[in-house]
Design an enzyme around this catalytic site. Sequence first.
Site, mmCIF file in Angstrom:
data_model
loop_
_atom_site.group_PDB
_atom_site.id
_atom_site.type_symbol
_atom_site.label_atom_id
_atom_site.label_comp_id
_atom_site.label_asym_id
_atom_site.label_seq_id
_atom_site.Cartn_x
_atom_site.Cartn_y
_atom_site.Cartn_z
ATOM 1 N N HIS A 1 -8.148 1.604 -3.353
ATOM 2 C CA HIS A 1 -8.153 0.711 -2.193
ATOM 3 C C HIS A 1 -7.872 1.590 -0.975
ATOM 4 O O HIS A 1 -6.740 1.787 -0.561
ATOM 5 C CB HIS A 1 -7.083 -0.372 -2.341
ATOM 6 C CG HIS A 1 -6.933 -1.224 -1.110
ATOM 7 N ND1 HIS A 1 -7.993 -1.882 -0.530
ATOM 8 C CD2 HIS A 1 -5.851 -1.520 -0.347
ATOM 9 C CE1 HIS A 1 -7.565 -2.543 0.531
ATOM 10 N NE2 HIS A 1 -6.271 -2.332 0.666
ATOM 11 N N ASN B 1 0.819 -1.221 0.000
ATOM 12 C CA ASN B 1 0.000 0.000 0.000
ATOM 13 C C ASN B 1 0.853 1.271 0.000
ATOM 14 O O ASN B 1 1.963 1.264 0.530
ATOM 15 C CB ASN B 1 -0.918 -0.005 1.224
ATOM 16 C CG ASN B 1 -2.093 -0.930 1.017
ATOM 17 O OD1 ASN B 1 -2.673 -0.980 -0.056
ATOM 18 N ND2 ASN B 1 -2.451 -1.678 2.047
ATOM 19 N N PRO B 2 0.334 2.357 -0.592
ATOM 20 C CA PRO B 2 -0.947 2.472 -1.300
ATOM 21 C C PRO B 2 -0.879 1.769 -2.659
ATOM 22 O O PRO B 2 -0.132 2.192 -3.547
ATOM 23 C CB PRO B 2 -1.152 3.979 -1.439
ATOM 24 C CG PRO B 2 0.224 4.555 -1.390
ATOM 25 C CD PRO B 2 1.048 3.652 -0.531
#
Length: 317
Positions: free
Chosen positions: A179, A124-125
């Site tokens: 996300h 992530n990201p």
Amino acid sequence: MNKFKGNKVVLIGNGAVGSSYAFSLVNQSIVDELVIIDLDTEKVRGDVMDLKHATPYSPTTVRVKAGEYSDCHDADLVVICAGAAQKPGETRLDLVSKNLKIFKSIVGEVMASKFDGIFLVATNPVDILAYATWKFSGLPKERVIGSGTILDSARFRLLLSEAFDVAPRSVDAQIIGEHGDTELPVWSHANIAGQPLKTLLEQRPEGKAQIEQIFVQTRDAAYDIIQAKGATYYGVAMGLARITEAIFRNEDAVLTVSALLEGEYEEEDVYIGVPAVINRNGIRNVVEIPLNDEEQSKFAHSAKTLKDIMAEAEELK
């Protein structure tokens, strides 16, 4: 000389997510050969031994070993789970900048090995790092995939399946977008056996509240898990294993992954969570769901959020 030839995965990053993914691969015999790379070579050594001891109980034999970047030269799939975690007081942009530097180094090392396979990004990201991997590698967009909203969609289907007392696999519903906090549910097409779920929920006395509650629980699930146990890893590991399976079995399966948009959903030059057809070549194509006006507006906001962060990242300029 080792003449072994089969589906080969190189895993970069052997933390909680990476090691859980490795176990999922061995448990389901999705790969023939698994190579693990991490700065903590002693932990890799231990995990390789542990996974090898599990292989007598896996459906087929999986070869597991510790490796280095040169092992990527004949890999079919390189999965990146490595990266820095967000620290208290650290901004999201700080984390992005830190991980972009890490990824530039990792992707450079992989490509130096003459790698010519598919990248699957989980760190992530994830949307921004999938975009960075595509940029840094120079590979076609079809061969760089982010895990995207595959886990968010699974959480969404699970909660809906519990609300209607059916199996999660019987629910057709997607979470798309970043996300993260700007993701959105595609209520306009969520259904069970063709029955619109939003309509069914609205017919219940507490239906409207339940609709909002299901999405909030989906979006905020990671925060709840992190508060309880420090990190999330089993769910995303299984999602990564599912993507891997779809690739190696040439399934043409539709999964919600982070893919590059080039006009789809009225967006350009951004990796973001959308349904896509996955097969042995990576992303065959993005599936464009006809969104209603509210969903399209939320999706545009999600894409803008990602683009704004990328615009500030020096490593992508």
